[in-house]
Design a protein around this motif. Sequence first.
Motif, PDB file in Angstrom:
ATOM      1  N   LYS A 248       1.754   1.889  -3.580  1.00 14.06           N
ATOM      2  CA  LYS A 248       0.585   2.326  -4.333  1.00 14.06           C
ATOM      3  C   LYS A 248       0.240   3.778  -4.019  1.00 14.06           C
ATOM      4  O   LYS A 248      -0.150   4.540  -4.912  1.00 14.06           O
ATOM      5  CB  LYS A 248      -0.612   1.421  -4.025  1.00 14.06           C
ATOM      6  CG  LYS A 248      -0.461  -0.019  -4.477  1.00 14.06           C
ATOM      7  CD  LYS A 248      -0.479  -0.124  -5.993  1.00 14.06           C
ATOM      8  CE  LYS A 248      -1.871   0.122  -6.540  1.00 14.06           C
ATOM      9  NZ  LYS A 248      -1.916  -0.023  -8.028  1.00 14.06           N
ATOM     10  N   GLN A 249       0.391   4.178  -2.763  1.00 13.49           N
ATOM     11  CA  GLN A 249       0.109   5.554  -2.376  1.00 13.49           C
ATOM     12  C   GLN A 249       1.072   6.541  -3.013  1.00 13.49           C
ATOM     13  O   GLN A 249       0.767   7.732  -3.118  1.00 13.49           O
ATOM     14  CB  GLN A 249       0.146   5.685  -0.851  1.00 13.49           C
ATOM     15  CG  GLN A 249      -1.017   4.997  -0.159  1.00 13.49           C
ATOM     16  CD  GLN A 249      -0.859   4.913   1.351  1.00 13.49           C
ATOM     17  OE1 GLN A 249       0.222   5.151   1.893  1.00 13.49           O
ATOM     18  NE2 GLN A 249      -1.938   4.590   2.047  1.00 13.49           N
ATOM     19  N   ARG A 250       2.228   6.068  -3.426  1.00 12.11           N
ATOM     20  CA  ARG A 250       3.203   6.912  -4.126  1.00 12.11           C
ATOM     21  C   ARG A 250       2.985   6.901  -5.642  1.00 12.11           C
ATOM     22  O   ARG A 250       3.796   7.444  -6.384  1.00 12.11           O
ATOM     23  CB  ARG A 250       4.626   6.447  -3.796  1.00 12.11           C
ATOM     24  CG  ARG A 250       5.120   6.955  -2.453  1.00 12.11           C
ATOM     25  CD  ARG A 250       6.448   6.325  -2.077  1.00 12.11           C
ATOM     26  NE  ARG A 250       7.156   7.095  -1.071  1.00 12.11           N
ATOM     27  CZ  ARG A 250       6.858   7.142   0.206  1.00 12.11           C
ATOM     28  NH1 ARG A 250       5.829   6.440   0.651  1.00 12.11           N
ATOM     29  NH2 ARG A 250       7.553   7.886   1.052  1.00 12.11           N
TER      30      ARG A 250
ATOM     31  N   ARG B  79       0.826  -1.207   0.000  1.00 12.84           N
ATOM     32  CA  ARG B  79       0.000   0.000   0.000  1.00 12.84           C
ATOM     33  C   ARG B  79       0.864   1.261   0.000  1.00 12.84           C
ATOM     34  O   ARG B  79       0.495   2.283  -0.610  1.00 12.84           O
ATOM     35  CB  ARG B  79      -0.932  -0.029   1.222  1.00 12.84           C
ATOM     36  CG  ARG B  79      -2.016   1.036   1.194  1.00 12.84           C
ATOM     37  CD  ARG B  79      -3.030   0.828   2.306  1.00 12.84           C
ATOM     38  NE  ARG B  79      -3.910  -0.318   2.027  1.00 12.84           N
ATOM     39  CZ  ARG B  79      -3.882  -1.457   2.674  1.00 12.84           C
ATOM     40  NH1 ARG B  79      -3.002  -1.654   3.644  1.00 12.84           N
ATOM     41  NH2 ARG B  79      -4.721  -2.423   2.367  1.00 12.84           N
TER      42      ARG B  79
END
Length: 227
Positions: A94-96, A91
Motif C-alpha cells: 500500500k505504501q508503494r 502495508r
Amino acid sequence: MKIIENIKGFQELSLMEWTKVVASIIFLGGCNFRCFYCHNHTVAFEPSTVPSLSFDEILNYFDKKRGWIDGVVISGGEPTIYREELPDFMRIFKQRGLKVKLFTNGYNVEVIERLIRENLIDAISMDIKHCPERYEEIIRVSPPQLKERIHSAVSLIKRAPIEKEFRLTLIKGFHSLEDISKIKNLVMPVSLIIQNVFSELIREEEKGFVIPFSEEEFLDIKRQCEV
C-alpha cells in the motif's frame, strides 16, 4: 515490522484474478484447511518442500514496474494464517501505491476484520466451500467454531466498503442445485462466482474421487443459477 518469509510463488502478471486491474500474484505457503480438490496442494499442505522466494527481489520487481502494475493479489495457501505478519506485509505494498486484493477461506475472520479496518485491502475474494453445515465434507478438518466463523466472515465481507466477491468450486456428487441456491442466498447481494473443479492439478490419490461436471451440465447449472 514482521515480514512473511514463506513466499512460495510469484506470478508477475495476471489479468484474470482482478477485473480491470493489472496485478501480480503472491502465493504464501501453508493452509488451515485440507480441501481434497486443492489445485495448489504442495504450497498449501507441504510448503517446506517448495523453495521460498526473496521478498526483496519481489519488491525490486514492483519498483522497476512502477506505473505498469496496478495491484498485488495475496493468495496461498491461506494468507490469514499469518495473523501478526500479514498487516505489515500488505502495508508495504500500500505504501508503494499498489492496490491489494486478498484471497481467503474466511476462517480467520478477526484477521480479515483488521485488514479492512486498517484500510490495507481494496478487494477480497472468499472461497466458499459448501453450505456452512457441510464444510467438513470438503475441508477434512474440524476447527473450532467453524460454522459460526464462516457466517461471521460472510457477514463482515458483505458489509465491507471494498470490492468483494464469493467463489464456489463445484464438485459432482458434493454440490447440488439446492446447495448452490442456499449458498447464493447466504452471500446475496454480493455475486457468487461458480467454477467447475479442475481435476488435472489435484493430488494423484484424489483424482478418482474428484469428479467435475460435464461442460453441458456445468452450463446448465450456471443458467439455472442466474434465474
